[in-house]
Structures are given as structure tokens and as C-alpha cells.
Design a protein around this motif. Structure first.
Motif, PDB file in Angstrom:
ATOM      1  N   ARG A 100       0.508  -1.324  -0.154  1.00  0.00           N
ATOM      2  CA  ARG A 100       0.152   0.452  -0.197  1.00  0.00           C
ATOM      3  C   ARG A 100       0.760   1.528   0.023  1.00  0.00           C
ATOM      4  O   ARG A 100       2.006   1.210   0.840  1.00  0.00           O
ATOM      5  CB  ARG A 100      -0.955  -0.196   1.398  1.00  0.00           C
ATOM      6  CG  ARG A 100      -1.730  -0.836   1.410  1.00  0.00           C
ATOM      7  CD  ARG A 100      -2.555  -0.589   2.574  1.00  0.00           C
ATOM      8  NE  ARG A 100      -3.316   0.859   2.667  1.00  0.00           N
ATOM      9  CZ  ARG A 100      -3.994   0.964   3.614  1.00  0.00           C
ATOM     10  NH1 ARG A 100      -5.025   0.005   4.142  1.00  0.00           N
ATOM     11  NH2 ARG A 100      -4.700   2.352   4.025  1.00  0.00           N
ATOM     12  N   VAL A 101       0.730   2.192  -0.671  1.00  0.00           N
ATOM     13  CA  VAL A 101       1.292   3.727  -0.872  1.00  0.00           C
ATOM     14  C   VAL A 101       0.858   4.523   0.813  1.00  0.00           C
ATOM     15  O   VAL A 101       0.007   4.310   0.733  1.00  0.00           O
ATOM     16  CB  VAL A 101       0.742   4.536  -1.826  1.00  0.00           C
ATOM     17  CG1 VAL A 101       1.012   5.722  -1.902  1.00  0.00           C
ATOM     18  CG2 VAL A 101       1.327   3.481  -2.980  1.00  0.00           C
ATOM     19  N   CYS A 102       1.937   4.943   0.957  1.00  0.00           N
ATOM     20  CA  CYS A 102       1.541   5.897   1.899  1.00  0.00           C
ATOM     21  C   CYS A 102       0.203   6.848   2.566  1.00  0.00           C
ATOM     22  O   CYS A 102       0.662   7.611   1.225  1.00  0.00           O
ATOM     23  CB  CYS A 102       2.786   6.463   2.825  1.00  0.00           C
ATOM     24  SG  CYS A 102       2.268   7.970   4.212  1.00  0.00           S
ATOM     25  N   PRO A 103      -0.623   7.164   3.039  1.00  0.00           N
ATOM     26  CA  PRO A 103      -1.558   7.554   2.490  1.00  0.00           C
ATOM     27  C   PRO A 103      -1.290   9.701   2.723  1.00  0.00           C
ATOM     28  O   PRO A 103      -1.921  10.334   2.545  1.00  0.00           O
ATOM     29  CB  PRO A 103      -2.496   7.319   3.466  1.00  0.00           C
ATOM     30  CG  PRO A 103      -2.414   6.681   4.631  1.00  0.00           C
ATOM     31  CD  PRO A 103      -1.407   6.117   4.247  1.00  0.00           C
ATOM     32  N   ASN A 104      -0.297   9.491   3.066  1.00  0.00           N
ATOM     33  CA  ASN A 104       0.130  10.621   3.949  1.00  0.00           C
ATOM     34  C   ASN A 104       0.967  12.012   3.174  1.00  0.00           C
ATOM     35  O   ASN A 104       0.850  12.840   1.926  1.00  0.00           O
ATOM     36  CB  ASN A 104       1.002  10.871   4.995  1.00  0.00           C
ATOM     37  CG  ASN A 104       0.311  10.638   6.472  1.00  0.00           C
ATOM     38  OD1 ASN A 104      -1.177  10.739   6.636  1.00  0.00           O
ATOM     39  ND2 ASN A 104       0.954   9.654   7.460  1.00  0.00           N
ATOM     40  N   CYS A 105       1.828  11.253   1.821  1.00  0.00           N
ATOM     41  CA  CYS A 105       2.435  10.985   1.300  1.00  0.00           C
ATOM     42  C   CYS A 105       2.572  11.095  -0.384  1.00  0.00           C
ATOM     43  O   CYS A 105       3.066  11.487  -1.264  1.00  0.00           O
ATOM     44  CB  CYS A 105       4.619  10.740   1.663  1.00  0.00           C
ATOM     45  SG  CYS A 105       4.936   9.704   1.513  1.00  0.00           S
ATOM     46  N   ASP A 106       1.609  10.138  -0.381  1.00  0.00           N
ATOM     47  CA  ASP A 106       1.326   9.533  -1.357  1.00  0.00           C
ATOM     48  C   ASP A 106       2.487   8.884  -2.337  1.00  0.00           C
ATOM     49  O   ASP A 106       2.630   8.673  -3.723  1.00  0.00           O
ATOM     50  CB  ASP A 106       0.414  10.905  -2.352  1.00  0.00           C
ATOM     51  CG  ASP A 106      -0.738  10.716  -2.139  1.00  0.00           C
ATOM     52  OD1 ASP A 106      -1.637  10.375  -1.796  1.00  0.00           O
ATOM     53  OD2 ASP A 106      -1.211  11.901  -2.299  1.00  0.00           O
ATOM     54  N   GLY A 107       3.449   7.834  -1.536  1.00  0.00           N
ATOM     55  CA  GLY A 107       4.216   7.481  -1.994  1.00  0.00           C
ATOM     56  C   GLY A 107       5.451   8.736  -2.710  1.00  0.00           C
ATOM     57  O   GLY A 107       6.593   7.773  -2.861  1.00  0.00           O
ATOM     58  N   ALA A 142      13.763  16.577   3.400  1.00  0.00           N
ATOM     59  CA  ALA A 142      12.257  15.597   4.343  1.00  0.00           C
ATOM     60  C   ALA A 142      11.901  14.614   3.782  1.00  0.00           C
ATOM     61  O   ALA A 142      11.510  14.455   2.706  1.00  0.00           O
ATOM     62  CB  ALA A 142      11.351  17.400   4.375  1.00  0.00           C
ATOM     63  N   HIS A 143      11.843  13.651   4.677  1.00  0.00           N
ATOM     64  CA  HIS A 143      10.985  12.887   4.700  1.00  0.00           C
ATOM     65  C   HIS A 143      10.059  12.762   5.522  1.00  0.00           C
ATOM     66  O   HIS A 143       9.896  13.097   6.361  1.00  0.00           O
ATOM     67  CB  HIS A 143      12.179  11.981   5.476  1.00  0.00           C
ATOM     68  CG  HIS A 143      13.231  11.277   5.042  1.00  0.00           C
ATOM     69  ND1 HIS A 143      13.813  10.879   3.805  1.00  0.00           N
ATOM     70  CD2 HIS A 143      15.034  11.969   5.040  1.00  0.00           C
ATOM     71  CE1 HIS A 143      14.764  11.016   3.408  1.00  0.00           C
ATOM     72  NE2 HIS A 143      15.658  11.325   4.027  1.00  0.00           N
ATOM     73  N   CYS A 144       8.742  11.772   5.177  1.00  0.00           N
ATOM     74  CA  CYS A 144       8.174  11.747   5.578  1.00  0.00           C
ATOM     75  C   CYS A 144       7.999  11.086   6.958  1.00  0.00           C
ATOM     76  O   CYS A 144       8.768   9.332   7.104  1.00  0.00           O
ATOM     77  CB  CYS A 144       6.649  10.474   4.633  1.00  0.00           C
ATOM     78  SG  CYS A 144       5.239  10.263   4.500  1.00  0.00           S
ATOM     79  N   PRO A 145       7.322  11.617   8.163  1.00  0.00           N
ATOM     80  CA  PRO A 145       7.381  11.426   9.518  1.00  0.00           C
ATOM     81  C   PRO A 145       6.460   9.743   9.517  1.00  0.00           C
ATOM     82  O   PRO A 145       7.031   9.093  10.255  1.00  0.00           O
ATOM     83  CB  PRO A 145       6.891  12.241  10.579  1.00  0.00           C
ATOM     84  CG  PRO A 145       6.128  13.292   9.669  1.00  0.00           C
ATOM     85  CD  PRO A 145       6.357  12.361   7.479  1.00  0.00           C
ATOM     86  N   LEU A 174       9.783   5.976   2.994  1.00  0.00           N
ATOM     87  CA  LEU A 174       9.878   4.823   2.207  1.00  0.00           C
ATOM     88  C   LEU A 174       8.456   4.832   1.423  1.00  0.00           C
ATOM     89  O   LEU A 174       8.362   3.963   0.123  1.00  0.00           O
ATOM     90  CB  LEU A 174       9.504   2.671   2.970  1.00  0.00           C
ATOM     91  CG  LEU A 174      10.757   2.996   3.807  1.00  0.00           C
ATOM     92  CD1 LEU A 174       9.589   1.357   4.867  1.00  0.00           C
ATOM     93  CD2 LEU A 174      12.156   2.652   3.463  1.00  0.00           C
ATOM     94  N   GLY A 175       7.784   5.455   1.654  1.00  0.00           N
ATOM     95  CA  GLY A 175       6.595   5.557   0.810  1.00  0.00           C
ATOM     96  C   GLY A 175       5.625   4.395   0.378  1.00  0.00           C
ATOM     97  O   GLY A 175       4.717   4.759  -0.226  1.00  0.00           O
ATOM     98  N   LEU A 176       6.427   3.451   1.742  1.00  0.00           N
ATOM     99  CA  LEU A 176       4.751   1.993   1.708  1.00  0.00           C
ATOM    100  C   LEU A 176       4.349   2.798   2.962  1.00  0.00           C
ATOM    101  O   LEU A 176       5.389   2.285   3.814  1.00  0.00           O
ATOM    102  CB  LEU A 176       5.428   1.186   1.422  1.00  0.00           C
ATOM    103  CG  LEU A 176       6.025   1.684  -0.288  1.00  0.00           C
ATOM    104  CD1 LEU A 176       7.258   0.646  -0.783  1.00  0.00           C
ATOM    105  CD2 LEU A 176       4.769   1.262  -0.958  1.00  0.00           C
ATOM    106  N   THR A 177       3.310   2.033   3.575  1.00  0.00           N
ATOM    107  CA  THR A 177       2.822   1.398   4.649  1.00  0.00           C
ATOM    108  C   THR A 177       2.870   0.400   4.470  1.00  0.00           C
ATOM    109  O   THR A 177       2.697  -0.836   3.895  1.00  0.00           O
ATOM    110  CB  THR A 177       1.856   2.372   4.797  1.00  0.00           C
ATOM    111  OG1 THR A 177       0.086   1.133   4.028  1.00  0.00           O
ATOM    112  CG2 THR A 177       0.971   3.273   5.180  1.00  0.00           C
ATOM    113  N   ARG A 178       2.496  -0.506   6.138  1.00  0.00           N
ATOM    114  CA  ARG A 178       2.711  -2.038   6.147  1.00  0.00           C
ATOM    115  C   ARG A 178       1.108  -2.711   5.997  1.00  0.00           C
ATOM    116  O   ARG A 178       0.410  -2.298   6.280  1.00  0.00           O
ATOM    117  CB  ARG A 178       3.124  -2.557   7.588  1.00  0.00           C
ATOM    118  CG  ARG A 178       4.829  -2.183   7.320  1.00  0.00           C
ATOM    119  CD  ARG A 178       4.611  -2.190   9.279  1.00  0.00           C
ATOM    120  NE  ARG A 178       6.873  -1.957   9.508  1.00  0.00           N
ATOM    121  CZ  ARG A 178       7.041  -2.449  10.475  1.00  0.00           C
ATOM    122  NH1 ARG A 178       7.009  -3.208  11.250  1.00  0.00           N
ATOM    123  NH2 ARG A 178       8.247  -2.031  10.410  1.00  0.00           N
TER     124      ARG A 178
END
Length: 61
Positions: A10-17, A39-42, A47-51
Motif C-alpha cells: 500500500r502507498v502511504c496515504p500521507n505522502c502518496d508515495g 525531508a522525509h515523510c514521518p 519509504l513511501g509504503l505502509t505495512r
């Protein structure tokens, strides 16, 4: 029986990948290079991905 496939990550919903971005600080240094910071998504740690959760077939919620 079909071969098992892994579910797509799944793509991270906060940074959209787009987990890492370069931000300009304005201006240039004495060599003419543009000054930037990374700057990296916290939430996904850059990574751009969620578990994804693993669920069993036939398991009840």
C-alpha cells in the motif's frame, strides 16, 4: 490450486508515495550551487509504503 501471490504494498496515504523531497533554502552558495535539504515523510520513514495487515482466509473479524 493457483500459486500464492503477495498482495501489492500500500502507498502511504500521507505522502502518496513521494516519501522524500528536496526543499530549496533560497539562494545559492559561493560556488553557484542551489542549497537544498532533504525531508522525509514521518509516517512511513521515507519509504513511501505502509505495512499491510495479513489476514487469513476464512478468519472471522
Amino acid at each position: 490450486m493457483t500459486a500464492r501471490t503477495t498482495p501489492p504494498r500500500r502507498v502511504c496515504p500521507n505522502c502518496d508515495g513521494f516519501a522524500s523531497v528536496a526543499i530549496t533554502l533560497g539562494g545559492r552558495d559561493r560556488h553557484g550551487h542551489l542549497r537544498t535539504i532533504t525531508a522525509h515523510c514521518p509516517s512511513c520513514n521515507g519509504l513511501g509504503l505502509t505495512r499491510t495487515r495479513r489476514t487469513r482466509e476464512g478468519a472471522r473479524a
